[in-house]
Design a protein around this motif. Structure first.
Motif, PDB file in Angstrom:
ATOM      1  N   ASN A  63       6.036 120.946  96.064  1.00  0.00           N
ATOM      2  CA  ASN A  63       6.439 119.488  95.444  1.00  0.00           C
ATOM      3  C   ASN A  63       6.804 118.577  96.977  1.00  0.00           C
ATOM      4  O   ASN A  63       7.123 119.223  97.983  1.00  0.00           O
ATOM      5  N   ILE A  64       6.689 117.340  96.671  1.00  0.00           N
ATOM      6  CA  ILE A  64       6.824 116.322  97.819  1.00  0.00           C
ATOM      7  C   ILE A  64       8.270 116.268  97.790  1.00  0.00           C
ATOM      8  O   ILE A  64       8.713 115.555  96.681  1.00  0.00           O
ATOM      9  N   VAL A  65       9.033 116.116  98.912  1.00  0.00           N
ATOM     10  CA  VAL A  65      10.346 116.030  98.984  1.00  0.00           C
ATOM     11  C   VAL A  65      10.584 114.960 100.009  1.00  0.00           C
ATOM     12  O   VAL A  65      10.216 115.080 101.156  1.00  0.00           O
ATOM     13  N   ILE A  66      10.822 113.492  99.688  1.00  0.00           N
ATOM     14  CA  ILE A  66      11.121 112.574 100.703  1.00  0.00           C
ATOM     15  C   ILE A  66      12.530 112.380 101.042  1.00  0.00           C
ATOM     16  O   ILE A  66      13.169 111.787  99.999  1.00  0.00           O
ATOM     17  N   GLN A  67      13.195 112.558 101.998  1.00  0.00           N
ATOM     18  CA  GLN A  67      14.801 112.749 102.383  1.00  0.00           C
ATOM     19  C   GLN A  67      15.063 111.390 102.634  1.00  0.00           C
ATOM     20  O   GLN A  67      14.304 110.481 103.383  1.00  0.00           O
ATOM     21  N   CYS A  68      16.239 110.943 101.956  1.00  0.00           N
ATOM     22  CA  CYS A  68      16.922 109.620 102.233  1.00  0.00           C
ATOM     23  C   CYS A  68      18.490 110.089 101.907  1.00  0.00           C
ATOM     24  O   CYS A  68      19.059 110.222 100.809  1.00  0.00           O
ATOM     25  N   GLU A  69      19.173 109.978 102.948  1.00  0.00           N
ATOM     26  CA  GLU A  69      20.675 110.459 102.676  1.00  0.00           C
ATOM     27  C   GLU A  69      21.636 109.416 103.484  1.00  0.00           C
ATOM     28  O   GLU A  69      21.044 108.995 104.509  1.00  0.00           O
ATOM     29  N   ALA A  70      22.558 108.977 102.864  1.00  0.00           N
ATOM     30  CA  ALA A  70      23.693 108.102 103.470  1.00  0.00           C
ATOM     31  C   ALA A  70      24.628 108.161 103.128  1.00  0.00           C
ATOM     32  O   ALA A  70      25.195 108.946 102.023  1.00  0.00           O
ATOM     33  N   GLN A  71      25.666 107.656 104.028  1.00  0.00           N
ATOM     34  CA  GLN A  71      27.332 107.796 103.530  1.00  0.00           C
ATOM     35  C   GLN A  71      27.614 106.136 103.602  1.00  0.00           C
ATOM     36  O   GLN A  71      27.437 105.737 104.233  1.00  0.00           O
ATOM     37  N   GLY A  72      28.807 106.150 102.897  1.00  0.00           N
ATOM     38  CA  GLY A  72      29.560 104.950 102.844  1.00  0.00           C
ATOM     39  C   GLY A  72      30.577 104.864 102.009  1.00  0.00           C
ATOM     40  O   GLY A  72      30.860 105.884 101.221  1.00  0.00           O
ATOM     41  N   LYS A  73      31.565 103.837 101.905  1.00  0.00           N
ATOM     42  CA  LYS A  73      32.841 103.526 100.929  1.00  0.00           C
ATOM     43  C   LYS A  73      32.572 102.286 100.440  1.00  0.00           C
ATOM     44  O   LYS A  73      32.851 101.207 101.104  1.00  0.00           O
ATOM     45  N   PRO A  74      32.621 102.130  99.117  1.00  0.00           N
ATOM     46  CA  PRO A  74      32.141 103.222  97.993  1.00  0.00           C
ATOM     47  C   PRO A  74      30.740 103.806  98.353  1.00  0.00           C
ATOM     48  O   PRO A  74      29.951 103.271  98.996  1.00  0.00           O
ATOM     49  N   PRO A  75      30.319 104.966  97.829  1.00  0.00           N
ATOM     50  CA  PRO A  75      29.392 105.632  97.855  1.00  0.00           C
ATOM     51  C   PRO A  75      28.140 104.751  97.612  1.00  0.00           C
ATOM     52  O   PRO A  75      28.140 103.930  96.559  1.00  0.00           O
ATOM     53  N   PRO A  76      27.019 104.685  98.168  1.00  0.00           N
ATOM     54  CA  PRO A  76      25.888 103.848  98.105  1.00  0.00           C
ATOM     55  C   PRO A  76      25.080 104.333  96.996  1.00  0.00           C
ATOM     56  O   PRO A  76      24.979 105.275  96.614  1.00  0.00           O
ATOM     57  N   SER A  77      24.477 103.187  96.599  1.00  0.00           N
ATOM     58  CA  SER A  77      23.358 103.347  95.553  1.00  0.00           C
ATOM     59  C   SER A  77      22.002 103.404  96.498  1.00  0.00           C
ATOM     60  O   SER A  77      21.926 102.817  97.245  1.00  0.00           O
ATOM     61  N   PHE A  78      20.926 104.019  95.673  1.00  0.00           N
ATOM     62  CA  PHE A  78      19.435 103.924  96.185  1.00  0.00           C
ATOM     63  C   PHE A  78      18.365 103.384  95.778  1.00  0.00           C
ATOM     64  O   PHE A  78      18.437 103.420  94.412  1.00  0.00           O
ATOM     65  N   SER A  79      17.449 102.749  96.414  1.00  0.00           N
ATOM     66  CA  SER A  79      16.378 102.346  95.808  1.00  0.00           C
ATOM     67  C   SER A  79      15.253 102.490  96.713  1.00  0.00           C
ATOM     68  O   SER A  79      15.403 102.723  97.815  1.00  0.00           O
ATOM     69  N   TRP A  80      13.824 102.489  96.198  1.00  0.00           N
ATOM     70  CA  TRP A  80      12.601 102.918  97.100  1.00  0.00           C
ATOM     71  C   TRP A  80      11.482 101.632  96.890  1.00  0.00           C
ATOM     72  O   TRP A  80      11.587 101.174  95.789  1.00  0.00           O
ATOM     73  N   THR A  81      11.033 101.456  97.823  1.00  0.00           N
ATOM     74  CA  THR A  81       9.845 100.818  97.885  1.00  0.00           C
ATOM     75  C   THR A  81       8.451 101.529  98.253  1.00  0.00           C
ATOM     76  O   THR A  81       8.815 102.487  98.904  1.00  0.00           O
ATOM     77  N   ARG A  82       7.463 101.171  97.780  1.00  0.00           N
ATOM     78  CA  ARG A  82       6.098 101.943  98.103  1.00  0.00           C
ATOM     79  C   ARG A  82       5.145 100.964  98.180  1.00  0.00           C
ATOM     80  O   ARG A  82       4.737 100.137  97.352  1.00  0.00           O
ATOM     81  N   ASN A  83       4.554 101.085  99.526  1.00  0.00           N
ATOM     82  CA  ASN A  83       3.542 100.040  99.783  1.00  0.00           C
ATOM     83  C   ASN A  83       3.838  98.561  99.801  1.00  0.00           C
ATOM     84  O   ASN A  83       3.215  97.883  99.288  1.00  0.00           O
ATOM     85  N   GLY A  84       5.407  98.581  99.977  1.00  0.00           N
ATOM     86  CA  GLY A  84       5.908  97.263 100.063  1.00  0.00           C
ATOM     87  C   GLY A  84       6.256  96.458  98.894  1.00  0.00           C
ATOM     88  O   GLY A  84       6.834  95.516  98.925  1.00  0.00           O
ATOM     89  N   THR A  85       6.234  97.359  97.422  1.00  0.00           N
ATOM     90  CA  THR A  85       6.723  96.918  96.549  1.00  0.00           C
ATOM     91  C   THR A  85       7.745  97.805  95.805  1.00  0.00           C
ATOM     92  O   THR A  85       7.509  98.943  96.124  1.00  0.00           O
ATOM     93  N   HIS A  86       8.577  97.332  94.668  1.00  0.00           N
ATOM     94  CA  HIS A  86       9.532  98.346  94.275  1.00  0.00           C
ATOM     95  C   HIS A  86       8.927  99.455  93.654  1.00  0.00           C
ATOM     96  O   HIS A  86       7.743  99.331  92.830  1.00  0.00           O
TER      97      HIS A  86
END
Length: 1202
Positions: A63-86
């Motif tokens: 399986n492919i696992v692409i890591q992205c971990e972040a911290q902040g207050k309030p806890p952040p939400s995450f989104s991704w782009t692929r090849n420059g598009t959502h």
């Protein structure tokens, strides 16, 4: 004056704005400490804490696992782009996002392909304070392609030529690791002459005959997928021209040999790189690898220099036998011209490599998070370098700053963003992108505008302990926005701290450079800003330093003597020191001669190896101190030869500190008789229980004259001491005074407790009783207790005298019981004993096994099955099942009582078994019984079975009677074990001549009811060999053999006698010798004429090569050509032999394979061996008298001579 830490405010000219901003950043910017309690209620923009690498190569099998971990207050939400598009992960069922995280998981193991998800990914973490973005993560699946199919021609070349074996591996991702091995997966040896290049090719500066092999194999290992690909093997043959025949050498053209260079010695030339100069470009931070491989004979040696400088010492490495130069952590300073020099005895060549070091962007000053309070100023600085110079661009919350929402407090000035009079809406996450053609850097830094009163993060009432006259550091970690000022006070009355005595650090720490006893006390840290104040108290204790008041002193001792070093330590009474001794800064030898006491080290029997520096090291939790002394060992002063002997016995034994279970024994050692005492052995006597018998008590070192002895209750002790040295043990000392210890309850119980029944209605409990020494007092008895294991009965107990057995009567048959035996005496009971399990007595089993059935496997083996009996009916320990079986064949009723029954026992709970060794064609009867410890149970009903026919045994006897001229009569007895119904007999026979050769084999079938047979029409005076065996429907049995001879014809015997008389006459013998000699001479003359005469088909070749020693070789077997007649081209017959220089043949073979048999129909035994060889041609010729074999011809005799 109070000591404060606070920002300094000054007016500066506009021309010094960058300096102002830098100072503002250093003074006003505040990193948010990663304190969990602080972050719970502190608003903070997102920060990327973990992400996959920029170039992310994945395993297509996982399986492919692409890591992205972040911290902040309030806890952040995450989104991704692929090849420059959502990238909408909800539309792809194979893609999920890890809960509470931005990490993507592509589940391609169930379905899907990794290639589908190849692309450029970027993660965004967002909350109300801003958005942080990850690097561009290029996801590519690893590839390990197969080698393209190719036909590799064998390579033939002369010794001394150069050679390059190409590898050219398939292009994989990441690139493969190349290595060369043979078919046995052994790495091919490499040297200055043979080595692998950086491109994977195998280079030979010159080849040798030992380089010939057919399995040069290039392997490509793809580590990411853990696979290895293999190239087709390359065959290399190296030939020595000087050793070739001139004819063969003339037939070889240059196109048939690899390369065209001479195999003679030659100066070097470069195989790689080509030409006199080349260029090399490398990136900063990588490993620079330069390679030069040269060919030549003898093998060239490679040297490296840098034309415009020197090679860096600590970063330069030579690989691959000096052919590869590597410089690690290369930088722009490593640019320049590098020269490799190849040299051998015939010349020198040079190659210049111009190296240019480029650089992907690297940080000079990465942007740092900035925490400001409303109205403050600050700056974000992003400085990077590279070659070429990187371009700096800014983003705000992931959006290029040119199109981001406008912020009046923000101003862009190249690599700096200047903030002035920030407000809460100025909070954002800024990205600095530094890029050039070789790569990019992306740095996230947030601006967090907070209004927070001071907080002190150091724990309250922290205790600091410091040694006097050393620095003391008191922590005061703080946070607040605006940046708080810090003040320190000492004591409850708030006495101010003066700057000339204390040092305050920017992080709030208070330093006391030289702590004294009066520095002890309570210190208060106060943090203030315009929004409030916070304070915290810490405590400081000053401890006395650890000191060595009595140090070890230098010592000179004689070999074999004893030396001691003293080390007395004084320390603070609240600290506990540990003292260790070192020898030459290492551990003391693990030798019993070294003894460490409280304040001293003692070394006994000093040897030369004991000399050195001894160090006493005292440690506490706060400090340590050490002192050393040197030991010198010298030879002893010469004295009259001493008398060595075992020690004299110790004396003056004294008992002190007499307690109930211990006593101290002291003594005075006797003379050691010039051999140091190594130990003392202490023994004791129990006058109450075992008078006159001495037991070992303990041993102590030879330097000790007291011992604390542990005692047992109710023993009348006496002690004696013996001394021991290297020569032996002394006589015992006089016994000490007696000491009777008080009685006490036993401290142990009997062991080996068992419960077994001797009868069906009893339980015999046994144990190993305590001895008198273990009784601990008078009146030793035992409390025996028992109860049924599966019942609810209470324990039944009885106290018995000092015995080892007790019988419980009236018990049920074979019932489990719980048993325990406890010792007691007049003082009390021993501890609670362990409970063991036993059984009451066994009785014979009551039930026979049922459902007994038999399966006959073959004529000698049967398998028996039965059903197990109920365990309750066994009435004992199940030991197994026993099978009784017998055969009643041909038994009368009177003898059946005495039939021999065989028995097989099968252990445990088995329900089947095999009966081996049965007699074929027999009637058997069997029954099965269960067995326990008491005996056997009743038998099961008898089961009858029959074994099938088998092959018979050999006939009991075979006799040949009534021999005549042409007949023999055979008489025999049937087999003792027919193992079935006989169907017939088989008789085979064959004649044997005087040379013990066997004639043709005759096969006869004889009815089974016969016991006599006459053979007629036999040859007279001939020996015959007979093979005789019986048969049943199962096959043939073992054979019996015999030999016999027919009688002699008297008339022919007389003729033979007359012939013998003539043959013994002298004149006849002489005549025959003369005839034989004449024939031999005639044959020799013919032989010589035959080889000298005739035509010569190779006459032309003989003329072309007058030298008879130079003969062309045959291509098939490598032998030299032969001269022969045209007749010699006939195939060789059996029995002839061909010399290497000429051929002698007969027209017809004297013997052939066909002649051994009758025509082409030879006979073969049952095992496939040929038996017709004993019959044939010789028997077809008439013979008078005894048979004789044909004499070998003289020509054959000549051909056989070696």
């Amino acid at each position: 004056m109070q000591l404060k830490i606070m920002p300094k405010k000054k007016r500066l000219s506009a021309g010094r704005v960058p300096l102002i901003l830098f100072l503002c950043q250093m003074i006003s910017a505040l990193d948010v400490p990663l304190d969990s309690k602080l972050l719970e209620d502190l608003v903070q923009p997102p920060t990327i804490t973990q992400q996959s690498p920029k170039d992310y190569i994945v395993d297509p099998r996982e399986n492919i696992v692409i890591q992205c971990e972040a911290q902040g207050k309030p806890p952040p939400s995450f989104s991704w782009t692929r090849n420059g598009t959502h990238f909408d992960i909800d539309k792809d069922p194979l893609v999920t996002m890890k809960a509470g995280s931005g990490t993507l998981i592509m589940n391609i193991m169930s379905e899907g392909k990794a290639e589908t998800y190849e692309g450029v990914y970027q993660c965004t973490a967002r909350n109300e304070r801003g958005a942080a973005v990850s690097n561009n993560i290029v996801v590519r699946p690893s590839r390990s392609p197969l080698w393209t199919k190719e036909k590799l021609e064998p390579i033939t070349l002369r010794s001394g030529q150069s050679l390059v074996l190409p590898c050219r591996p398939p292009i994989g991702l990441p690139p493969a690791i190349i290595f060369w091995m043979d078919n046995s997966f052994q790495r091919l040896p490499q040297s200055e002459r043979v080595s692998q290049g950086l491109n994977g090719d195998l280079y030979f500066s010159n080849v040798l005959p030992e380089d010939s092999r057919e399995d040069y194999i290039c392997y490509a290992r793809f580590n990411h997928t853990q696979t290895i690909q293999q190239k087709q093997p390359i065959s290399v043959k190296v030939i020595l021209v000087d050793e070739l025949n001139d004819t063969i050498a003339a037939n070889l053209s240059d196109t048939e040999v690899y390369g065209a260079k001479s195999s003679r010695e030659r100066p070097p030339t470069f195989l790689t790189p080509q030409g006199n100069a080349s260029n090399k470009e490398e990136l900063r931070g990588n490993v620079l690898s330069l390679e030069c491989i040269a060919e030549g004979l003898p093998t060239p040696v490679i040297y490296w220099i840098k034309e415009d400088g020197t090679l860096p010492i600590n970063r330069t490495f030579y690989r691959n036998f000096q052919k590869t130069l590597q410089i690690t952590q290369v930088s722009e300073a490593d640019s320049g011209k590098y020269q490799c020099i190849a040299k051998n005895a015939l010349g020198v060549i040079h190659h210049t490599i111009s190296v240019t070091v480029k650089a992907a962007p690297y940080w000079i000053m990465a942007p740092q998070n900035l925490v400001l309070s409303p109205g403050e100023d600050g700056a974000l600085i992003c400085r990077a370098n590279g070659n070429p110079k990187p371009r700096i661009s800014w983003l705000s919350n992931g959006v290029p700053i040119e199109i981001a929402p406008d912020d009046p407090s923000r101003k862009i000035n190249g690599d700096t963003i200047i903030f002035s009079s920030v407000q809460e809406r100025s909070s954002a996450v800024y990205q600095c992108n530094a890029s050039n053609e070789y790569g990019y850097l992306l740095g996230n830094a947030f601006v967090n505008v907070l209004a927070e009163p001071p907080r002190i993060l150091t724990s309250e009432n922290t205790l600091y302990q410091v040694i006097a006259n050393r620095p003391a550091l008191l922590d005061c970690a703080f946070f607040g926005s605006p940046l708080p000022t810090i003040e320190w006070f000492k004591g409850t009355k708030g006495s101010a701290l003066r700057e000339d005595t204390y040092v305050l650090h920017e992080n709030g720490t208070l330093e006391i450079p030289v702590a004294q006893k009066d520095s002890t006390g309570t210190y208060t840290c106060v943090a203030r800003n315009k929004l409030g104040m916070a304070k915290n108290e810490v405590h400081l204790e000053i401890k006395d330093p650890t000191r060595i008041i009595k140090q070890p002193e230098y010592a000179v001792v004689q070999r074999g003597s004893t030396v001691s070093f003293e080390c007395k330590v004084k320390h603070d009474h609240t600290l506990i020191p540990t003292v260790i001794w070192l020898k030459d800064n290492g551990e003391l030898p693990s030798d019993g001669r070294f003894t460490v006491d409280k304040d001293q080290l003692v070394v006994a029997d000093v040897s030369d190896n004991d000399g050195g520096t001894y160090t006493c090291l005292a440690n506490t939790t706060l400090d340590n101190v050490s002192a050393s002394a040197v030991l010198s060992v010298v030879a002893p002063t010469p004295t009259p030869a001493p008398i060595y002997d075992v020690p004299n016995p110790p004396f003056d034994l004294e008992l002190t500190d007499q307690l109930d279970k211990s006593v101290q024994l002291s003594w005075t050692p006797g003379d050691d008789n010039n051999s140091p005492i190594t130990k003392f052995i202490i023994e004791y006597e129990d006058a109450m229980h075992e008078a006159g018998l001495w037991h070992h008590q303990t041993e102590v070192p030879g330097t000790q004259t007291t011992a604390q002895l542990k005692l047992s209750p109710y023993v009348n002790y006496s002690f004696r001491v013996m001394a021991e040295n290297s020569l032996g043990r002394s006589l015992p000392s006089e016994a000490s005074e007696q000491y009777l210890t008080k009685a006490a309850e036993p401290d142990k119980n009997p062991v080996t407790v068992e419960g077994l029944g001797s009868e069906p209605d009893n339980l015999v409990i046994t144990w190993q009783p305590l001895n008198g020494f273990e009784s601990n007092g008078p009146g030793l008895q035992y409390k025996v207790s028992w109860r049924q294991k599966d019942g609810d009965d209470e324990w039944t107990s009885v106290v018995v005298a000092n015995v080892s057995k007790y019988i419980v009567s009236g018990t049920p048959t074979f019932v489990p019981y719980l048993i325990k035996v406890q010792a007691l005496n007049d003082v009390g009971f021993a501890p609670e004993p362990a409970v063991v399990m036993g059984h009451s007595g066994e009785d014979l089993p009551m039930v026979a096994p049922g459902n007994v059935h038999v399966t006959v496997v073959n004529s000698t083996l049967a398998e028996v099955h039965w059903d197990p009996v109920p365990l309750k009916s066994v009435r004992g320990h199940l030991q197994g099942y026993r099978i009784y079986y017998w055969t009643d064949q041909n038994s009368s009723k009177r003898n059946r009582r005495h039939i021999e029954k065989k028995i097989l026992t099968f252990q445990g709970s088995k329900t089947h078994g095999m009966l081996p060794g049965l007699e074929p064609f027999s009637h058997y009867t069997l029954n099965v019984r269960v067995v326990n410890g008491k005996g056997e149970g009743p038998a099961s009903p008898d089961r009858v079975f029959h074994t099938p026919e088998g092959v018979p045994s050999a006939p009991s006897s075979l006799k040949i009677v009534n021999p005549t001229l042409d007949s023999l009569t055979l008489e025999w007895d049937p087999p003792s074990h027919p193992n079935g119904i006989l169907t017939e007999y088989t008789l085979k026979y064959q004649p044997i001549n005087l040379t013990h050769e066997l004639g043709p084999l005759v096969d006869l079938k004889i009815p089974a009811n016969k016991t006599r047979w006459t053979l007629k029409n036999l040859n007279f005076s001939t020996r015959y060999k007979f093979y005789f065996y019986a048969q049943t429907s199962a096959g043939s049995g073992s054979q019996i053999t015999e030999e016999a001879v027919t009688t002699v014809d008297e008339g022919k015997m007389a003729m033979a006698s007359r012939q013998v008389d003539i043959a013994t006459q002298g004149w006849f013998i002489g005549l025959m010798c003369a005839v034989a000699l004449l024939i031999l001479i005639l044959l020799i003359v013919c032989f010589i004429r035959r080889n000298k005469g005739g035509k010569y088909p190779v006459k032309e070749k003989e003329d072309a090569h007058p030298d008879p020693e130079i003969q062309p070789m045959k291509e098939d077997d490598g032998t030299f050509g032969e001269y022969s007649d045209a007749e010699d081209h006939k195939p060789l017959k059996k029995g002839s032999r061909t010399p290497s220089d000429r051929t002698v043949k007969k027209e017809d073979s004297d013997d052939s394979l066909v002649d051994y048999g009758e025509g082409v129909n030879g006979q073969f035994n049952e095992d496939g061996s040929f038996i017709g060889q004993y019959s044939g041609k010789k028997e077809k010729e008439p013979a008078e008298g005894n048979e004789s074999s044909e004499a070998p011809s003289p020509v054959n005799a000549m051909n056989s001579f070696v």
